[in-house]
Design an enzyme around this catalytic site. Sequence first.
Site, short mmCIF file in Angstrom:
data_model
loop_
_atom_site.label_atom_id
_atom_site.label_comp_id
_atom_site.label_asym_id
_atom_site.label_seq_id
_atom_site.Cartn_x
_atom_site.Cartn_y
_atom_site.Cartn_z
N LYS A 104 0.84 -1.20 0.00
CA LYS A 104 0.00 0.00 0.00
C LYS A 104 0.87 1.25 0.00
CE LYS A 104 -3.86 -1.88 2.76
NZ LYS A 104 -4.95 -1.69 1.80
N ARG A 143 -10.14 -11.73 2.40
CA ARG A 143 -10.99 -12.81 1.86
C ARG A 143 -10.26 -14.15 1.92
NH1 ARG A 143 -11.56 -9.62 -3.70
NH2 ARG A 143 -11.34 -7.93 -2.18
N1 BES Z 1 -8.01 -3.82 4.64
C1 BES Z 1 -8.21 -3.43 3.30
C2 BES Z 1 -9.54 -2.69 3.08
C3 BES Z 1 -9.67 -1.38 3.80
C4 BES Z 1 -9.41 -0.19 3.15
C5 BES Z 1 -10.14 -1.35 5.09
C6 BES Z 1 -9.57 1.00 3.81
C7 BES Z 1 -10.29 -0.14 5.75
C8 BES Z 1 -10.01 1.03 5.11
C9 BES Z 1 -8.22 -4.66 2.41
O1 BES Z 1 -7.41 -5.70 2.80
C10 BES Z 1 -7.73 -4.23 1.07
O2 BES Z 1 -6.60 -3.87 0.97
N2 BES Z 1 -8.60 -4.31 0.06
C11 BES Z 1 -8.25 -3.95 -1.26
C12 BES Z 1 -8.73 -5.05 -2.19
C13 BES Z 1 -8.25 -4.91 -3.60
C14 BES Z 1 -6.76 -5.15 -3.66
C15 BES Z 1 -8.99 -5.90 -4.45
C16 BES Z 1 -8.93 -2.64 -1.59
O3 BES Z 1 -10.07 -2.42 -1.17
O4 BES Z 1 -8.29 -1.80 -2.23
MN MN Z 2 -5.41 -5.50 2.13
#
Ligand code: BES
Ligand code: MN
Length: 486
Positions: A265, A339
Amino acid sequence: MLITVQSGEMLREAADLAVLVTFEEIPLPAEVAGLLEAADYSGHLKQSLLLYPRGAVTPRRLLLIGLGKLDAVTADGVRQVAALAAQRARELQVAAFTISPLADLPLPPETLAQAFAEGLELGAYSYSRYKTGLSKEQTFAVERVTVFTSGAEEALRAGVTTGQVVARAAALARDLANGPGNDITPAALGQVAIELGERAGLRVTVLEEPELVEHGFGGILAVGQGSANEPRFIVIEHGQQAVGRPTICLVGKGITFDTGGISIKPAEKMDDMKMDMGGAAAVLGAMQAVAELGLPLHVVGIVCAAENMPSSTAYRPGDIVTTLSGKTIEVLNTDAEGRIVLADGLFYAQRYEPAAIIDLATLTGAIMVALGPHAIGLMGTSQELADRLGRAGEATGERVWQLPLWDEYREMMKSEIADLKNTGGRYGGAISAAGFLAAFVGDYPWCHLDIAGTAWVERPLKAYQSRGATGVGVRLLVELLRGYVQ
Ligand code: BES
Ligand code: MN
Ligand code: ZN
């Protein structure tokens, strides 16, 4: 905080602070009306005014707080007004205060008192565990609240008890999700579950890495393999499986820190990802409340805990992972890790042949795009369960909004070379994530709650929140579960 219910007239009882809850268009008691110019105060929701009555009434200070129009009073309004009262008392450094009649509101007394106690406790919450050298003023806590009423004392007392149990459970969840990733590791979550089990009388099992390997928890192992903080699988169980007693499984995403892994990230706001175990926190909080309330249900809390780190041992894009179910996942993005751990937890839940499976997860940024911070995203396979959650959301203010889960969304998650892939393209990301999870619940009634937008607030949206973790899901789950008892 000790909250007692007493019959009598608050304005004639001595107190350092008395809080009078008022309503728009309903005249104030004459001795109070005489203390202010009418135009200064109307009693609209959350309006407040501090008065020094100098003998006009017995209490030394009088705080008016508006609850709006009487016929439009809601439980969430009551919660917020109670929170404001607790916060003002703390500002004034008043250890004990009285608060005025709650009877005659258009809500059942028990519901009302529960909301009231929740507001007081949630409003008094602050997270100061890592602050050193705080002054006495800064650590000041309200100790006693006396609720004056003209009737329905027993119902009010019952509501207060429930409200305090639920709010303390929410505080546990808030503490966990506010806790930093270096302290709230998967092992620490396991320890919290063990201590909770001892305290509240719950059966707890914590599987460590060698056992995860032995039993084939391939999803949790893959996500956790990049971190020196080894993953855990936690099961926490209340009540017995028995005739006429439904089994409900609660599954929580417990990513104690989500860097994104190799699909890392951006640095900005990455610190917030210590809250990526908000689903696990809600499950642990709900289990505490269920035990303390002694609900006659079989409730199984399941937590999938891992830290998602990039390292030479981390899982990589392109890896294919075999989950507990035997189904294989092609990892296209290591940041879609929630997931993958939930795949194991949801499949595991099937062994209880539950009447319902509910998972809670800070799963997607896409749900924040869709609903903002004002609703939990709901997707599932059982409309009956979804409707129950919808009603529980209205009652608690932890509102849920359902999105469709048509077959097309499951199709998006099929891989060319494995059974599933872990990302489904740019659009409809919250729903395709649910479409992925659906592959692991079999035919059991199931709903997924995406709390990514609601588990954390930069600034409070409601008076009973504070910056950081909201504990969302605890009150919702307890309300849902109590609905199975009646
Ligand atoms: N933990 C994150 C989602 C999240 C984002 C929670 C902001 C709280 C605040 C999750 O693991 C994630 O990174 N999701 C990705 C999925 C994508 C790579 C398909 C996302 O939402 O960008
Ligand atoms: Mn994530
Ligand atoms: Zn995550």
